[in-house]
Design an enzyme around this catalytic site. Structure first.
Site, PDB file in Angstrom:
ATOM      1  CG  ASP A   9      -2.038  -0.962   1.201  1.00  0.00           C
ATOM      2  OD1 ASP A   9      -2.019  -1.866   0.347  1.00  0.00           O
ATOM      3  OD2 ASP A   9      -2.938  -0.829   2.038  1.00  0.00           O
ATOM      4  CG  HIS A 154       2.384   0.083   4.239  1.00  0.00           C
ATOM      5  ND1 HIS A 154       2.113  -0.759   5.283  1.00  0.00           N
ATOM      6  CD2 HIS A 154       1.269   0.817   4.017  1.00  0.00           C
ATOM      7  CE1 HIS A 154       0.865  -0.533   5.692  1.00  0.00           C
ATOM      8  NE2 HIS A 154       0.330   0.413   4.945  1.00  0.00           N
TER       9      HIS A 154
HETATM   10 ZN   LIG Z   1      -2.581   3.302   3.253  1.00  0.00          ZN
END
Ligand SMILES: [Zn+2]
Length: 188
Positions: A9, A154
């Site tokens: 992400d 991430h």
């Molecule tokens: Zn996010």
């Protein structure tokens, strides 16, 4: 081989996304990148590379505002604008949406669905951010991955993410998955 679904992400990020793509390419695995619309506008070549290498791109809103702290009108616009940026880049609507911070809000799920996207959260989080986001802790958490799990990680720093710590353990994690007969695929 049993499938799992790695997701990254808050990118694309010019320093971390290429490194994540390199690590995935080395073992021939695929993932889904939930990108922030305005980052995608800034770094379209990273979106093109990910698509060319067989990864899926999901909508993670236009600017990552907290779903619970904005008006319904803004919340819907964040989904719609993110989808627009991606449909311009992909030549089709994104198939998946994940709300910022994983905070569900019915109007956002509804807006995503209007544009043909399914809202997806995760089963296992790397917690690769803040004080808990150190490489050893990340690796330990990811040891719990089981077949079919959707895994949150991430590749963009946003504010508190630590992709540099994740990257220290990602190659080893992928080898470990292979040894356990698991293989990451893009969401489908
Ligand atoms: Zn996010």
């Amino acid at each position: 081989m049993q499938p799992i679904y790695l997701t990254f992400d808050d990118g694309p990020d010019p320093s971390f996304t290429p490194r994540v793509l390199d690590v995935l390419a080395e073992v021939g695995m695929h993932a889904t990148f939930f990108v922030i619309g305005k980052q995608a506008q800034r770094y379209p070549e990273l979106i093109r590379r990910a698509v060319a290498e067989g990864h899926e791109i999901g909508n993670h809103s236009y600017s990552h505002r907290h779903p619970w702290l904005v008006s319904e009108r803004t919340a819907r616009a964040e989904v719609r604008h993110g989808a627009q940026v991606l449909s311009d880049l992909l030549g089709r609507q994104p198939r998946f949406f994940r709300p910022p911070h994983g905070r569900m809000r019915p109007c956002m799920t509804d807006e995503a669905q209007r544009w043909g996207a399914r809202t997806v959260l995760w089963d296992v989080s790397a917690i690769d951010w803040g004080p808990l986001g150190r490489a050893e802790r990340i690796e330990k958490r990811l040891g719990a991955i089981r077949p079919q799990d959707i895994v949150l990680m991430h590749d963009g720093k946003n504010k508190h993410n630590r992709p540099e710590e994740l990257l220290r353990v990602l190659p080893r994690l992928l080898q470990h998955l292979q040894q356990r007969a698991m293989r990451s695929q893009a969401l489908a």
